[in-house]
Design a protein around this motif. Structure first.
Motif, PDB file in Angstrom:
ATOM      1  N   TYR A 173      78.312  50.516 -19.018  1.00 43.20           N
ATOM      2  CA  TYR A 173      77.523  49.624 -18.161  1.00 43.20           C
ATOM      3  C   TYR A 173      76.536  50.453 -17.353  1.00 43.20           C
ATOM      4  CZ  TYR A 173      80.578  51.346 -14.421  1.00 43.20           C
ATOM      5  OH  TYR A 173      81.260  52.151 -13.551  1.00 43.20           O
ATOM      6  N   LYS A 174      75.538  49.779 -16.807  1.00 49.44           N
ATOM      7  CA  LYS A 174      74.605  50.421 -15.877  1.00 49.44           C
ATOM      8  C   LYS A 174      74.735  49.677 -14.551  1.00 49.44           C
ATOM      9  CE  LYS A 174      71.050  49.768 -18.647  1.00 49.44           C
ATOM     10  NZ  LYS A 174      69.696  49.798 -19.254  1.00 49.44           N
ATOM     11  N   MET A 175      75.064  50.384 -13.510  1.00 58.13           N
ATOM     12  CA  MET A 175      75.285  49.705 -12.238  1.00 58.13           C
ATOM     13  C   MET A 175      74.849  50.585 -11.088  1.00 58.13           C
ATOM     14  SD  MET A 175      78.892  48.241 -10.861  1.00 58.13           S
ATOM     15  CE  MET A 175      79.088  47.567  -9.230  1.00 58.13           C
ATOM     16  N   ASP A 176      74.150  49.957 -10.116  1.00 59.12           N
ATOM     17  CA  ASP A 176      73.718  50.679  -8.931  1.00 59.12           C
ATOM     18  C   ASP A 176      74.805  50.560  -7.875  1.00 59.12           C
ATOM     19  OD1 ASP A 176      72.524  51.763  -6.752  1.00 59.12           O
ATOM     20  OD2 ASP A 176      70.576  50.802  -7.083  1.00 59.12           O
TER      21      ASP A 176
ATOM     22  N   PHE B 215      78.905  41.450  -9.995  1.00 59.52           N
ATOM     23  CA  PHE B 215      77.984  42.231 -10.829  1.00 59.52           C
ATOM     24  C   PHE B 215      77.524  41.355 -11.972  1.00 59.52           C
ATOM     25  CE2 PHE B 215      77.407  44.975 -14.624  1.00 59.52           C
ATOM     26  CZ  PHE B 215      76.356  45.732 -14.167  1.00 59.52           C
ATOM     27  N   GLU B 216      76.203  41.335 -12.152  1.00 62.83           N
ATOM     28  CA  GLU B 216      75.683  40.598 -13.303  1.00 62.83           C
ATOM     29  C   GLU B 216      74.983  41.591 -14.193  1.00 62.83           C
ATOM     30  OE1 GLU B 216      73.299  37.546 -11.618  1.00 62.83           O
ATOM     31  OE2 GLU B 216      75.061  36.446 -10.912  1.00 62.83           O
ATOM     32  N   GLY B 217      75.311  41.582 -15.432  1.00 66.50           N
ATOM     33  CA  GLY B 217      74.699  42.531 -16.361  1.00 66.50           C
ATOM     34  C   GLY B 217      75.705  42.880 -17.421  1.00 66.50           C
ATOM     35  N   TYR B 218      75.319  43.847 -18.242  1.00 68.47           N
ATOM     36  CA  TYR B 218      76.192  44.215 -19.351  1.00 68.47           C
ATOM     37  C   TYR B 218      77.317  45.107 -18.851  1.00 68.47           C
ATOM     38  CZ  TYR B 218      77.584  45.955 -23.921  1.00 68.47           C
ATOM     39  OH  TYR B 218      78.295  46.286 -25.042  1.00 68.47           O
ATOM     40  N   TRP B 219      78.526  44.782 -19.238  1.00 64.67           N
ATOM     41  CA  TRP B 219      79.696  45.604 -18.882  1.00 64.67           C
ATOM     42  C   TRP B 219      80.723  45.444 -19.983  1.00 64.67           C
ATOM     43  CZ3 TRP B 219      84.849  44.103 -17.699  1.00 64.67           C
ATOM     44  CH2 TRP B 219      85.654  45.132 -17.172  1.00 64.67           C
ATOM     45  N   LYS B 220      81.159  46.537 -20.514  1.00 65.66           N
ATOM     46  CA  LYS B 220      82.124  46.421 -21.610  1.00 65.66           C
ATOM     47  C   LYS B 220      83.203  47.486 -21.502  1.00 65.66           C
ATOM     48  CE  LYS B 220      82.224  44.492 -25.957  1.00 65.66           C
ATOM     49  NZ  LYS B 220      81.431  43.435 -26.541  1.00 65.66           N
ATOM     50  N   ASP B 221      84.441  47.007 -21.583  1.00 65.65           N
ATOM     51  CA  ASP B 221      85.580  47.908 -21.676  1.00 65.65           C
ATOM     52  C   ASP B 221      85.673  48.334 -23.140  1.00 65.65           C
ATOM     53  OD1 ASP B 221      88.129  48.936 -22.085  1.00 65.65           O
ATOM     54  OD2 ASP B 221      88.961  47.782 -20.424  1.00 65.65           O
TER      55      ASP B 221
ATOM     56  N   ASP C 122      75.925  46.593 -29.859  1.00 67.67           N
ATOM     57  CA  ASP C 122      75.119  45.970 -28.809  1.00 67.67           C
ATOM     58  C   ASP C 122      73.866  46.786 -28.478  1.00 67.67           C
ATOM     59  OD1 ASP C 122      76.768  43.804 -28.593  1.00 67.67           O
ATOM     60  OD2 ASP C 122      77.918  44.585 -26.893  1.00 67.67           O
ATOM     61  N   LEU C 123      73.805  48.043 -28.960  1.00 65.55           N
ATOM     62  CA  LEU C 123      72.622  48.868 -28.710  1.00 65.55           C
ATOM     63  C   LEU C 123      71.499  48.543 -29.684  1.00 65.55           C
ATOM     64  CD1 LEU C 123      74.481  52.285 -28.387  1.00 65.55           C
ATOM     65  CD2 LEU C 123      73.707  50.819 -26.527  1.00 65.55           C
ATOM     66  N   LEU C 124      71.845  47.863 -30.784  1.00 66.38           N
ATOM     67  CA  LEU C 124      70.857  47.603 -31.832  1.00 66.38           C
ATOM     68  C   LEU C 124      70.089  46.320 -31.550  1.00 66.38           C
ATOM     69  CD1 LEU C 124      73.051  48.514 -34.944  1.00 66.38           C
ATOM     70  CD2 LEU C 124      71.500  49.978 -33.640  1.00 66.38           C
TER      71      LEU C 124
ATOM     72  N   PHE D  88      72.370  45.780 -24.819  1.00 64.79           N
ATOM     73  CA  PHE D  88      72.484  46.852 -23.823  1.00 64.79           C
ATOM     74  C   PHE D  88      71.461  47.923 -24.158  1.00 64.79           C
ATOM     75  CE2 PHE D  88      74.706  50.731 -22.146  1.00 64.79           C
ATOM     76  CZ  PHE D  88      74.594  50.385 -20.803  1.00 64.79           C
ATOM     77  N   ASP D  89      70.578  48.206 -23.194  1.00 68.09           N
ATOM     78  CA  ASP D  89      69.450  49.097 -23.457  1.00 68.09           C
ATOM     79  C   ASP D  89      69.698  50.474 -22.832  1.00 68.09           C
ATOM     80  OD1 ASP D  89      67.033  50.191 -24.041  1.00 68.09           O
ATOM     81  OD2 ASP D  89      65.877  48.976 -22.619  1.00 68.09           O
ATOM     82  N   VAL D  90      69.763  51.508 -23.671  1.00 70.82           N
ATOM     83  CA  VAL D  90      69.952  52.859 -23.122  1.00 70.82           C
ATOM     84  C   VAL D  90      68.626  53.598 -22.952  1.00 70.82           C
ATOM     85  CG1 VAL D  90      72.330  53.290 -23.818  1.00 70.82           C
ATOM     86  CG2 VAL D  90      70.485  53.694 -25.464  1.00 70.82           C
ATOM     87  N   SER D  91      67.504  52.932 -23.307  1.00 64.07           N
ATOM     88  CA  SER D  91      66.223  53.633 -23.237  1.00 64.07           C
ATOM     89  C   SER D  91      65.439  53.255 -21.985  1.00 64.07           C
ATOM     90  CB  SER D  91      65.400  53.340 -24.497  1.00 64.07           C
ATOM     91  OG  SER D  91      65.081  51.974 -24.535  1.00 64.07           O
TER      92      SER D  91
END
Lengths: 391, 368
Positions: A123-126, A231-237, A250-252, A258-261
């Motif tokens: 996940y990406k979280m601030d 938290f709203e957004g992508y989160w995956k165990d 999910d990256l494709l 989920f965007d890693v770029s």
């Protein structure tokens, strides 16, 4: 404080020799890159990483923390393993006990707040926004939470909250969940409160020394101010084979789930020392992600391929994850599989089955060879080299 | 063996004026994710030479940005490591140098302070992977004053090249510059080894005599007097002396043998950018190409090299082209034999072409 000691037994062969947070993800990352990058991107520059199970790869990977800008004169990243004490040396016995054993480390920095993270989520979280909410609400403990589908809610720790998001009840994996707000295993404590409850919990012989099961319910019972942070957004165990494959997929796509770029929230990692990837004359690559140093001469579809992987001519990889250094030889077919690092799939071997009809995901553990023409069925987990069955 | 390395980052800037307009020769992008200086720096580090001075003159902002503290080459060290040698570096220097000799004059302070026995000088016009310690050992064994590293090269025009003739012992018997040689000959590839004290004496002596050129006034005039030896390097070596050779040699990286020789040991270092892995869309067609991290490919790419962070739009056809960092190529664009510098934008439906001996170059930041 990043809890990274988990064995990750539901990842089977993938965690035979490495801790779960060190499992490769998304072609060039390891799972721990996500919480570490979140920390540095949130302005948190002092991080303790608690390791216990098979720490070699993880320790080596974290090193001095330089890839995440966590090599600091003051603070930075510190690997904290269980250590011998004058009396009663012990392994980490639970999440709360692991932190308890490192209170000296935390107190050395004299923080006002302590953030507890786990090393198995993507996940990406601030975290700074969560801390701001914690401060604004004058909370003693804030728990990050995410809405999950009702039918999945019974897999999680569920938070039942009032209108102001204050928590009145915890339910650990309830059969009949009252809400769908699941704990993400991310906590912010006001430091003094955490010290108090951890020290009390340690004295309690009936406690299993776990945050979710013991410390948080005790705090709630004692009437401490506890809030959910939504938290709203992508989160995956990514604790299971299927969720790990799913999260990679999910990256494709464009845009991906989920965007890693994302340039504003970079995911930092150790980078492979390799030239750009090479795609040969007959390569066919569709809807896939490739990392540096790989060489593709065959077909790759809907797959995530790590660095220095070779897919030879006539080989075909579909709906799969292949980790670094593996070689898929001529004529081999890989579908709906996860292949760990440095695996050799020899000519005409057949790994996994078509995604639609497979009964499960095929998994090949690291450093093994699957012999010429050998067959690994969907759902099989293989961690030793195999030859073709002799008929 | 103890040696200190010196890299001349600017010396061949005029070779490829298109690419060195806003940068040094050393910081010219190469091979999808490298800069030319990466090859020299990696060669030093992999040879166990971990004190490396980098001489710069002008246009060095991109170079400094690339090098940083030197940590990506393991050269951020307490002892030695990467040492930047810009002009006006000390009160006794004369500012901007015009040639190699003046550059060396500027760094005599640096050379005096070192205690290594030998100095290895390298330029940034070569793409090769070589163990410099072999040359230093050779230099030591021969008791040479100067050892020139040479390579047999087939070249079209010898202008700018230094042709070397040596006897069977390796002793250099004749040196010619800018000669009318054609075909395959032994050429100096701008890497040389000298005894440090000998080099310092040479520099002081040439200052006293008012010499201007290291090659012409020192090496060429003393072929007989000094013990100059040639060391033959037999591996892959590419000399970048023009835009067309830059293009040609980049394309050689599409050959697996060349790649294996340069990168097989995975020890050519470069600055890391933490780009995401590259992504290929459902309609992408990529053949015989090198693609770096951070690229998003939705069109067709053939016989080409894409640098980091390049986007190729749907329906675009990129052939025989070098597309540098963060270039965005729109939909249905067609390119053939094109080099785009960094941050170029080519809008939808454009058709651009050069030819292999004269690729069409698009400068940094251009929008077409």
């Amino acid at each position: 404080m990043l809890l990274a000691g988990g064995q990750g037994s539901r990842l089977y062969a993938l965690t035979n020799n490495i801790a779960k947070p060190a499992v490769p993800f998304g072609a060039k990352y390891r799972i721990i890159d996500f919480p570490l990058s979140n920390c540095i991107n949130s302005g948190i520059d002092t991080v303790g990483v608690l390791t216990q199970y098979q720490p070699l790869v993880l320790n080596e990977y974290i090193g001095n923390g330089q890839p995440w800008d966590l090599d600091r004169n003051f603070g930075g990243v510190h690997v904290l393993s269980p250590y011998q004490k004058k009396a009663k040396s012990a392994w980490y016995e639970g999440t709360a006990n692991a932190i308890y054993q490192n209170l000296n480390f935390i107190k050395m920095y004299n923080p006002e707040y302590v953030l507890i993270l786990s090393g198995d989520h993507i996940y990406k979280m601030d975290y700074s926004k969560m801390l701001k909410a914690h401060i604004e609400k004058q909370a003693d403990c804030t728990i990050a939470a995410i809405e999950v589908p009702l039918k999945e809610a019974s897999r999680f720790g569920i938070l039942n909250t009032n209108a102001d998001d204050s928590i009145y009840e915890f339910e650990e994996k309830p059969k009949q969940p009252k809400s769908t707000l699941a704990s993400m295993g991310i906590y912010i404590f006001t430091a003094e409160k955490m010290y108090k409850y951890l020290e009390e919990d340690e004295e309690n012989p009936d406690s299993s020394k776990d945050f979710g099961k013991d410390v948080l319910p005790t705090m709630l019972k004692a009437g401490e101010r506890m809030f959910a942070y939504r938290f709203e957004g992508y989160w995956k165990d990514v604790g299971t084979i299927s969720s790990l494959l799913e999260a990679n997929m999910d990256l494709l796509g464009e845009p991906p789930a989920f965007d890693v770029s994302d340039g504003d929230w970079k995911i930092h990692s150790r980078n492979p020392l390799a030239p750009p990837e090479y795609l040969g004359e007959k390569a066919v690559v569709k809807n896939s992600m490739l990392a540096l140093g790989s060489e593709i001469y065959g077909t790759v579809e809907n797959s995530v391929i790590s660095s220095n992987v070779v897919v030879e001519e006539g080989a075909c990889v579909k709906d799969s994850v292949i980790m670094s250094g593996s070689v898929i030889k001529r004529g081999a077919a890989v579908s709906y599989s996860i292949i760990d690092e440095n695996v050799i799939v020899d000519e005409n071997a057949c790994i996994g089955e078509d995604k639609e009809s497979a009964k499960g995901i095929a998994v090949l553990g690291r450093n093994i060879t699957v012999g010429k023409g050998a067959v690994v069925k969907g759902g099989d987990i293989v961690d030793k080299s195999i030859e073709m069955e002799v008929k | 063996m103890s040696a200190v390395g010196v890299i001349f980052s600017n010396i061949h800037d005029e070779n490829v004026p298109e690419l060195s307009r806003q940068r040094t020769m050393g910081s010219i992008p190469y091979g999808g994710r490298y800069r030319l200086i990466d090859f020299a720096l990696s060669n030093f580090v992999n040879s166990g030479i971990t004190t490396v001075g980098v001489i710069t003159k002008n246009n060095y902002q991109s170079l400094l940005d690339h090098l940083g503290s030197g940590k990506d080459w393991d050269l951020a060290r307490k002892t030695g490591g990467l040492i930047l040698l810009p002009p006006f570096g000390a009160t006794n220097t004369e500012g901007l140098y015009r040639n190699r000799l003046e550059a060396l004059k500027n760094i005599t302070g640096f050379l005096n302070r070192r205690n290594e026995d030998y100095v290895v000088l390298s330029d940034c016009d070569g793409v090769f992977r070589m163990d410099f310690s072999d040359v230093v050992d050779y230099h030591e064994a021969k008791g040479a004053d100067i050892t020139l590293v040479c390579h047999d090269e087939e070249i079209d025009s010898a202008s700018g090249y230094t042709a070397i003739k040596a006897d069977e012992t390796g002793r250099v018997t004749d040196i010619r510059i800018n000669s009318m040689l054609r075909g395959k000959n032994k050429f100096f590839i701008n890497v040389m080894v000298l005894n440090r004290s000998f080099l310092i004496d040479l520099i002081n002596d040439s200052v006293a005599h008012g010499y201007k050129s290291f090659r012409e006034d020192i090496i060429l005039k003393n072929t007989k007097k000094f013990k100059i030896y040639a060391y033959d390097f037999n591996g892959y070596h590419a000399s970048i002396d023009s835009l067309s050779t830059y293009f040609k040699h980049n394309m050689e990286l599409l050959d697996k043998n060349v790649r294996d020789e340069l990168f097989g040991a995975r020890d050519i270092y470069t600055k890391v950018r933490d780009s995401a892995p590259s992504k290929y869309g459902s309609d992408s067609h990529v053949k015989n190409s090198l693609i770096s991290d951070g690229c998003v490919v939705e069109g067709t790419v053939e016989n080409s090299i894409l640098f980091r962070g390049v986007k190729i739009g749907k329906g675009a056809v990129i052939k025989n082209s070098i597309i540098m960092q963060d270039t965005v190529i729109g939909e249905k664009v067609i390119t053939d034999c094109v080099i785009t510098d960094k941050n170029v934008v080519i809008r939808d439906n454009r058709i651009l072409a050069g030819c292999d001996v004269q690729p069409y170059f698009i400068p940094k930041g251009t929008m077409i």
